[in-house]
Design an enzyme around this catalytic site. Structure first.
Site, PDB file in Angstrom:
ATOM      1  N   ASP A  69      38.694  39.670  40.383  1.00  0.00           N
ATOM      2  CA  ASP A  69      39.714  40.687  40.125  1.00  0.00           C
ATOM      3  C   ASP A  69      39.027  42.026  39.881  1.00  0.00           C
ATOM      4  O   ASP A  69      38.240  42.176  38.950  1.00  0.00           O
ATOM      5  CB  ASP A  69      40.531  40.268  38.900  1.00  0.00           C
ATOM      6  CG  ASP A  69      41.748  41.155  38.667  1.00  0.00           C
ATOM      7  OD1 ASP A  69      41.974  42.079  39.466  1.00  0.00           O
ATOM      8  OD2 ASP A  69      42.470  40.922  37.684  1.00  0.00           O
TER       9      ASP A  69
ATOM     10  N   ASP B 284      43.110  43.930  45.520  1.00  0.00           N
ATOM     11  CA  ASP B 284      42.045  44.018  44.524  1.00  0.00           C
ATOM     12  C   ASP B 284      41.624  42.662  43.955  1.00  0.00           C
ATOM     13  O   ASP B 284      40.909  42.609  42.954  1.00  0.00           O
ATOM     14  CB  ASP B 284      42.447  44.955  43.386  1.00  0.00           C
ATOM     15  CG  ASP B 284      43.669  44.458  42.636  1.00  0.00           C
ATOM     16  OD1 ASP B 284      44.338  43.524  43.118  1.00  0.00           O
ATOM     17  OD2 ASP B 284      43.974  45.016  41.560  1.00  0.00           O
ATOM     18  N   GLU B 285      42.053  41.567  44.574  1.00  0.00           N
ATOM     19  CA  GLU B 285      41.652  40.263  44.062  1.00  0.00           C
ATOM     20  C   GLU B 285      41.651  39.217  45.169  1.00  0.00           C
ATOM     21  O   GLU B 285      42.352  39.339  46.175  1.00  0.00           O
ATOM     22  CB  GLU B 285      42.552  39.811  42.909  1.00  0.00           C
ATOM     23  CG  GLU B 285      44.015  39.760  43.236  1.00  0.00           C
ATOM     24  CD  GLU B 285      44.868  39.395  42.014  1.00  0.00           C
ATOM     25  OE1 GLU B 285      44.511  38.428  41.310  1.00  0.00           O
ATOM     26  OE2 GLU B 285      45.884  40.079  41.790  1.00  0.00           O
TER      27      GLU B 285
END
Length: 308
Positions: free
Chosen positions: A15, A107-108
């Site tokens: 993350d 973003d992860e």
């Protein structure tokens, strides 16, 4: 029964910390250490650096209010092409270690490390640490990492110590770990479901995971039954490798907190959620042929719409 194996599967969750703001800082190091907000083009804070958060700035806050709360703030417009480049660099670095990488959002990502110990001659913890170090040295961004026997455990672990966190949860340690996790912090359990579980005396993830399976089946819908198994270390959710070409649909859900009957507030929350969805579409260079949405009330009734 909770799993007795350390890693029936070894699932990694990565993350990015304050990802959009971190991408801007990586491109312009002079911003490091300053309160930074992204979203000038939208009129609201779509991303907030940790320095800005410390000043009281929150995501979704109008830009005029951001300036009042934090007079020294630096405000930038969104650069979605830039964030997409960093996201794909992140995915590709993880794919150097395993092809089983699921691009969960811009973003992860999840990755399945199962069976890689013999290949790399190191523990799952060491492999995860090596991936984290390479991501941060290559991209100039910090990442929070969690490893567990299931996707739910891995995702909860990555959120445990942000920013720049690194948390490994073996099967034998699940119960100790879940003892300190509020039920509302479990992936897939929002404030309304959390409040519902509170009525049964369930305040922590461990209290939920220790409930009898018969009670879970009788009381909760199938998605929460799957969460129950995952929290006990039994993998239910698979890591689905692939990128943009594999997306048939994209969904973003969000629970309004606090609940409200104020139409303007509800509209603003829906607008923010649509923006999050559009961010993911742009990141994967996709467009939508159909849009649908729904609202769920506190009485668990639904109202929806479709636009083709």
């Amino acid at each position: 029964m909770f799993t007795k194996k350390s890693f029936p599967k070894a699932i990694l969750h990565i993350d990015g910390d304050a990802f959009f703001a971190s991408c801007e800082i990586a491109q312009d190091p002079s911003l490091r250490g300053k309160p930074l907000v992204v979203g000038r083009d939208r009129g609201i804070a779509t991303a907030v650096s940790y320095e800005a958060k410390a000043c009281g700035v929150q995501r979704g806050m109008p830009i005029w209010q951001v300036r009042q709360v934090c007079p020294d703030v630096v405000i930038r417009s969104s650069s979605y092409d830039l964030y997409s480049i960093y996201a794909h660099r992140m995915y590709n670095i993880v794919r150097h270690y395993t092809p089983e990488v699921e691009e969960y959002s811009i973003d992860e990502c999840f990755a399945d490390l199962t069976g890689l110990r013999s290949r790399f001659h190191m523990s799952y913890e060491s492999i995860a640490k090596k991936i984290k170090d390479e991501l941060q040295s290559s991209l100039g961004i910090t990442f929070s990492v969690g490893v567990g026997p299931t996707k739910v455990i891995a995702k909860v672990a990555s959120k445990w110590k942000k920013p720049n966190g690194f948390t490994i949860i073996k099967g034998k340690d699940i119960q100790d770990f879940l003892r300190d996790i509020p039920i509302g912090a479990v992936w897939g359990i929002g404030p309304n479901t959390s409040a519902y579980l509170n009525k049964f005396g369930i305040k922590t993830a461990l209290q939920f995971a220790e409930r009898p399976e018969a009670w879970v089946k009788e009381t909760l819908a199938k998605p929460y039954q799957a969460l129950w198994h995952e929290l006990r270390g039994t993998p239910i959710y698979e890591v689905h490798p692939g990128g943009q070409h594999e997306y048939k649909s994209i969904m973003k859900t969000r629970t309004f907190s606090p609940p409200s009957a104020d139409k303007e507030f509800v509209f603003s929350q829906i607008s923010k959620n649509i923006e999050r969805l559009c961010t993911k579409l742009r990141a994967h260079k996709l467009f939508a042929r159909e849009i649908s949405g729904y609202l769920k009330t506190q009485q668990f009734s639904y109202k929806g719409f479709e636009v083709r």
